[in-house]
Motif scaffolding. Structure first.
Motif, PDB file in Angstrom:
ATOM      1  N   ALA A   1      11.770   4.608  -6.723  1.00  0.00           N
ATOM      2  CA  ALA A   1      13.205   4.598  -6.429  1.00  0.00           C
ATOM      3  C   ALA A   1      13.640   5.896  -5.780  1.00  0.00           C
ATOM      4  CB  ALA A   1      13.993   4.366  -7.718  1.00  0.00           C
ATOM      5  N   ARG A   2      13.060   7.011  -6.235  1.00  0.00           N
ATOM      6  CA  ARG A   2      13.397   8.287  -5.612  1.00  0.00           C
ATOM      7  C   ARG A   2      12.941   8.305  -4.159  1.00  0.00           C
ATOM      8  NH1 ARG A   2      16.999  11.178  -6.372  1.00  0.00           N
ATOM      9  NH2 ARG A   2      16.527  11.844  -8.503  1.00  0.00           N
ATOM     10  N   ALA A   3      11.730   7.764  -3.890  1.00  0.00           N
ATOM     11  CA  ALA A   3      11.238   7.733  -2.509  1.00  0.00           C
ATOM     12  C   ALA A   3      12.116   6.852  -1.635  1.00  0.00           C
ATOM     13  CB  ALA A   3       9.793   7.228  -2.487  1.00  0.00           C
ATOM     14  N   VAL A   4      12.628   5.758  -2.204  1.00  0.00           N
ATOM     15  CA  VAL A   4      13.559   4.908  -1.450  1.00  0.00           C
ATOM     16  C   VAL A   4      14.870   5.653  -1.227  1.00  0.00           C
ATOM     17  CG1 VAL A   4      14.914   2.792  -1.514  1.00  0.00           C
ATOM     18  CG2 VAL A   4      12.511   2.757  -2.240  1.00  0.00           C
ATOM     19  N   SER A   5      15.353   6.350  -2.251  1.00  0.00           N
ATOM     20  CA  SER A   5      16.643   7.034  -2.155  1.00  0.00           C
ATOM     21  C   SER A   5      16.611   8.170  -1.152  1.00  0.00           C
ATOM     22  CB  SER A   5      17.056   7.571  -3.534  1.00  0.00           C
ATOM     23  OG  SER A   5      17.253   6.507  -4.444  1.00  0.00           O
ATOM     24  N   ASP A   6      15.496   8.906  -1.120  1.00  0.00           N
ATOM     25  CA  ASP A   6      15.458  10.025  -0.171  1.00  0.00           C
ATOM     26  C   ASP A   6      14.808   9.659   1.163  1.00  0.00           C
ATOM     27  OD1 ASP A   6      12.684  10.059  -0.570  1.00  0.00           O
ATOM     28  OD2 ASP A   6      12.760  11.718  -1.994  1.00  0.00           O
ATOM     29  N   GLY A   7      14.341   8.409   1.303  1.00  0.00           N
ATOM     30  CA  GLY A   7      13.811   7.941   2.572  1.00  0.00           C
ATOM     31  C   GLY A   7      12.354   8.245   2.813  1.00  0.00           C
ATOM     32  N   SER A   8      11.697   8.983   1.913  1.00  0.00           N
ATOM     33  CA  SER A   8      10.303   9.359   2.152  1.00  0.00           C
ATOM     34  C   SER A   8       9.357   8.168   2.071  1.00  0.00           C
ATOM     35  CB  SER A   8       9.870  10.438   1.156  1.00  0.00           C
ATOM     36  OG  SER A   8       9.935   9.943  -0.179  1.00  0.00           O
ATOM     37  N   ILE A   9       9.797   7.047   1.512  1.00  0.00           N
ATOM     38  CA  ILE A   9       8.934   5.870   1.424  1.00  0.00           C
ATOM     39  C   ILE A   9       8.521   5.385   2.807  1.00  0.00           C
ATOM     40  CG2 ILE A   9      10.847   4.225   1.430  1.00  0.00           C
ATOM     41  CD1 ILE A   9       7.604   4.022  -0.655  1.00  0.00           C
TER      42      ILE A   9
ATOM     43  N   ALA B   1       0.827  -1.212   0.000  1.00  0.00           N
ATOM     44  CA  ALA B   1       0.000   0.000   0.000  1.00  0.00           C
ATOM     45  C   ALA B   1       0.861   1.261   0.000  1.00  0.00           C
ATOM     46  CB  ALA B   1      -0.923  -0.004   1.209  1.00  0.00           C
ATOM     47  N   GLY B   2       1.989   1.213   0.717  1.00  0.00           N
ATOM     48  CA  GLY B   2       2.889   2.368   0.731  1.00  0.00           C
ATOM     49  C   GLY B   2       3.494   2.630  -0.630  1.00  0.00           C
TER      50      GLY B   2
END
Length: 962
Positions: free
Chosen positions: A759-767, A747-748
């Motif tokens: 990938a950007r959300a994983v890279s910047d931690g916002s995921i 869901a996230g």
């Protein structure tokens, strides 16, 4: 009476020896002895003095002519001839002395006659090289002051004849004082040359070029970091302009002025490069700028780097905060024993029984009768304590429990009787005392050591349900550690009331742990924003953000814990003990990071030192030397990196050390990047994917699209491995099953509609926020927070794992293909003229694509602690002028204007006809002025996805002449 002086007397009455003494006083020194070839009247001393005075004037003229010739054809190195070997110790000065000797042999000759007497003063002729070497030894030049030199010529012949016959002969030394500006200009030229090859510790080209490179690189580096379309922060086109600009400064420093055409050439080149760049950064750094439109010359200035203004970002403080370090310390604190230990320590107390006994009755009981005529043989006494009752009640305040017991203490005296020494029976008397005994279990709270100092408002600060748990633990302690309540009561009845304190630990209630967790979590969020300021340039060498953050938190420790003056409950103690323990854990993590950063700085410093890159912008240069030149002319006027005629006059090599993929230089920094030479970080791969997607919006390149798809597949696989770690972390922070945790993770990620976005959300931690927000609505605040921080840290850790990194060949294959599109877009963005409206969309697209190309060395001591991004450029230049001319005044200011001499440096052979036969012999070589230096510059920017560095694929840029 008219006085007759020795000089004016011509009657021959003065001895010739006295004339010699007078000539010595007038700087005309005779050698040894006088030769009288005939008994004649003495030669007139005035006639001799007039001849020698004329010869001395001729010597000055010879010296000046030799000075002009030495400047026009300076000897920089001796020739491979006998004459060359003679002047080898100091070619220029020895060659000047040789010129004086040769010209003196031809031109120092003075003849004066009076009556039948003729006096001739002359230098000996030079007939061969041996005579030239001898004549060279007879010439000496001594510096006096400024441009004034004493020139001495030995072995000058004085011959007096009368009627054609030699009557007297002598040898003297001529000396004169004359200006030799060639010596001064030559020394300045050598100073100029030394400056062009000196390292950064001395004034010169290196220092001037380095200062300009720092200003340029920091301006353009921060522009790139801010999103400007810069794919090459420091390029050879910049190096060429800045080198020439620094050369103009060095001309002014050494000679007092520069070639105006060189100044104009720098200005024109700077304007040309500015057009190519399309982004500023160079024009304002060119200190020798002239107006290209009208060719007006900027006045010469002293070579002081005050005119080269460093961009403010070099010295402006930047903020470095605790950031994700607060999360990592919190996870260690919450997952380990830190939180539980802090809470449990608040739920420890000491107990002991306090007793009181009240006498309530006395009774005696007799058994047996004394035998008649019996004799008392012996007696003994027994004691017995009987405890009755089982009352137990909860206490109040510091009293945890209260027990009431009745204790009967019986002392029985037993007596043995005999009659006629035979046992006759026993008697006893039992005396019983009854007591009502109260046993109060008292609580004494001992504040744990890890709780901040404060007074307790209650001696036993436990509320429900901790109080109930304490009662249970106290009852158990009474049974096992104090021997039981009945025993304590019986002791009290017999007068024993003292019992030591015993520690009792109770299980903290869930509410207390929840409260302590929430308070520590709030403190975590507060300290995330704590920052320190320091110039980013200092990050590359000495400034340590982690160390300063640790010191800041240590200094603010008490105010951050914010403990009350009074504790009203154990739960309050637990709350602030947890806050205190969390800060201790965070400081420990920051101390570890500080050591890691210091190690990285040492590694980066080693890389910079091995490449002659200074750790800071150079200091200002000292004041320029006094002006000596009337004009300066250089050929070519501008040292170009491209060949004008034949080989270029300037060559440059510019190496960007930290590009993508990272090379050996990054490994030296101590594993700051992680991974091996065959993989790239997920962040780098993601940046490349984003740049490629944006480039493909305006470029139809099937091959690039295919490579993009391959990269996207590799990133998708990396994300899948990250999700596994996130699921494990989510289950640690919650009680979700494997299936439930997977659903939350899905869901996230579903909040993002593309691989690049995920990938950007994983890279910047916002995921992590996306996943926490997908938890069921019934999730408590503390569980949701725990899930967030666990997933956030797990995501950061996963990004550095080898299995998550992306194949370097895949990333590089896409990067190489996309860079031409990026460059094309940037060039179109700065092109003036056609269809401006239609090009605006492409300009925005390509600028964005250029800004997303990754570069630089992330300074990450531990995963998640990205303090800054650094990059280093190593710049080497070499080259020289074909011809360099300095016109200098011939006379000092006190002597008026005596014209100029022209000092010429070029590649040529210097020859001299020493014997007057019309054939010149090689003396030495004139040499052009050359430059060679290696320096470098580093740039440090705050953490960010693009970093700083060259992204055009040309990490080792070499000009055609390198």
């Amino acid at each position: 009476m008219v006085a007759v002086t020795i000089v004016s007397d011509d009657r021959g009455r003065v001895p010739f020896a006295l004339i010699a003494a007078l000539l010595l006083v007038s700087s005309l020194t005779f050698a040894s002895g006088l030769v009288h070839e005939a008994s004649q009247d003495p030669v007139s001393p005035r006639l001799v003095e007039t001849s020698t005075q004329e010869a001395r004037i001729q010597l000055g003229s010879v010296a000046r002519a030799a000075d002009r010739a030495a400047a026009a054809e300076p000897v920089l190195s001796p020739g491979q001839t006998q004459l060359g070997r003679v002047i080898a110790d100091d070619p220029f000065e020895r060659a000047l002395e040789l010129r004086i000797a040769v010209r003196a042999s031809q031109r120092v000759a003075a003849t004066r006659a009076a009556g039948r007497t003729t006096v001739r003063v002359s230098a000996p002729p030079i007939t061969d090289e041996a005579a030239a070497r001898r004549a060279l030894r007879e010439v000496d030049i001594t510096h006096l002051e400024d441009e004034r030199y004493r020139v001495v010529l030995e072995n000058v012949s004085v011959v007096a004849t009368r009627d054609g016959h030699v009557v007297e002969r002598d040898v003297l030394i001529l000396e004169t004082t004359v200006a030799l500006p060639s010596m001064t200009v030559h020394q300045r030229a050598r100073t100029f040359e030394r400056r062009l090859t000196a390292d950064i510790t001395d004034p010169g080209l290196n220092r001037g070029l380095t200062a300009r490179l720092f200003a340029l690189a920091w301006v353009r580096g921060y522009a790139q970091y801010g999103g400007a379309p810069i794919s090459n922060v420091v390029a050879n086109r910049h190096v060429g302009v800045l080198t020439n600009d620094a050369l103009v400064d060095q001309q002014v420093a050494a000679f007092g002025r520069a070639d105006p055409e060189s100044q104009r050439g720098v200005a024109r080149a700077a304007a040309d490069v500015a057009v190519v760049d399309g982004v500023g950064g160079l024009e304002s750094l060119v200190t020798s700028a002239a107006d290209p439109a009208n060719g007006s010359e900027k006045p010469g200035r002293a070579a002081s780097l005050d005119a080269v203004e460093m961009p403010s970002v070099v010295d402006d403080p930047q903020e470095f905060d605790v950031g994700q370090g607060a999360d990592r310390a919190f996870v260690d604190f919450a997952d380990g024993s830190g939180l539980d230990q802090a809470v449990r320590s608040a739920y420890r107390t000491s107990i002991r029984p306090e007793t009181s006994a009240r006498f309530t009755g006395y009774d005696e009981r007799y058994e047996g009768e004394r035998p008649e005529n019996g004799t008392r043989r012996f007696s003994y006494t027994t004691s017995d304590r009987t405890v009755t009752g089982d009352d137990r009640a909860a206490g109040y305040g510091s009293t945890v429990l209260r027990y009431d017991r009745t204790v009967a203490v019986t002392r029985t005296e037993h007596t043995f009787w005999t009659v006629n020494r035979s046992f006759a029976g026993t008697t006893s008397v039992a005396r019983e005392r009854t007591y009502d005994v109260s046993v109060d279990v008292e609580c004494r709270y001992d504040r744990p050591d890890d709780a901040p100092s404060a007074r307790m408002t209650r001696t036993c600060p436990f509320g429900e349900p901790a109080r109930a748990a304490l009662e249970r633990e106290s009852a158990e302690a009474m049974s096992t550690r104090f021997g039981g309540v009945d025993s304590v009561a019986a002791d009290a009845a017999t007068g024993y009331h003292w019992h030591g304190w015993r520690t009792v630990t109770v299980d903290p209630p869930p509410g207390a742990r929840e409260r302590a967790y929430g308070s520590a979590a709030a403190l975590r969020d507060e300290v995330r924003g704590i920052d320190v300021e320091m110039p980013p340039a200092s990050m590359a060498s000495k400034a340590n953000p982690a160390s300063r953050l640790e010191a800041t938190i240590r200094r603010r420790h008490d105010s951050l814990v914010d403990a009350p003056r009074y504790y009203d409950s154990a739960a309050t103690v637990a709350e602030y003990a947890a806050r205190d323990a969390y800060l201790d854990a965070l400081r420990g993590d920051l101390a570890d990071q500080s050591s890691a950063i210091a190690g990285m700085q040492d590694g980066l410093g080693d890389v910079m030192a091995s490449n002659a890159v200074p750790g800071a912008p150079p200091d200002d240069e000292p004041e320029a030397l006094s002006p000596i030149a009337a004009s300066v002319s250089a050929e070519p006027r501008y040292l170009s990196l491209s060949a004008q005629r034949g080989s270029p006059n300037l060559a440059a090599r510019n190496v960007n050390l930290f590009t993508v993929p990272y090379g050996d230089a990054a490994d030296v920094v101590g594993g700051a990047i992680g991974g091996d030479d065959d993989s790239a970080s997920l962040s780098s791969a993601t940046n490349t994917l984003v740049a490629t997607n944006r480039a493909l919006e305006s470029a139809d390149d099937p091959q690039l699209r295919a490579r993009r798809d391959r990269l996207r597949g590799a990133i998708r696989s990396s994300i899948a491995r990250v999700r596994v770690e996130q699921r494990s972390a989510l289950r640690i922070g919650t009680d979700l099953s494997r299936r439930e945790a997977t659903a939350v993770i899905d869901a996230g990620y579903d909040r993002h509609d593309s691989v690049a976005s995920r990938a950007r959300a994983v890279s910047d931690g916002s995921i992590a926020e996306d996943i926490a927000a997908s938890l069921p609505p019934s999730t408590t605040a503390s569980v949701r927070d725990r899930a967030l921080v666990e997933v956030r840290v797990a995501t950061t850790d996963a990004r550095g794992d080898e299995t998550v990194r992306v194949s370097e060949s895949v990333v590089q294959g896409v990067a190489e293909r996309v860079r031409p599109h990026v460059r094309e877009g940037v060039e179109q963005a700065v092109r003036v003229g056609t269809d401006r409206a239609a090009s605006m969309a492409k300009r925005r697209t390509m600028r964005s694509a250029a800004a997303k190309m990754p570069a630089g060395l992330p300074l990450t001591p531990v995963p998640g602690q990205w303090y800054a991004t650094a990059n280093v450029w190593v710049v080497s230049v070499k080259g020289g002028y074909d011809r360099f001319v300095v016109d200098a005044p011939r006379a000092s200011p006190t002597q008026g204007n005596g014209g100029t001499i022209q000092y010429v440096r070029e590649s040529d052979t210097v020859s001299l006809d020493v014997d007057g036969d019309g054939h010149e012999e090689i003396v030495g070589l004139n040499e052009p002025i050359e430059l060679a230096t290696t320096t470098g510059v580093f740039v440090v920017v705050p953490p960010g996805p693009a970093g700083v560095g060259d992204t055009n694929g040309d990490a080792d840029e070499r000009s055609s002449g390198w």
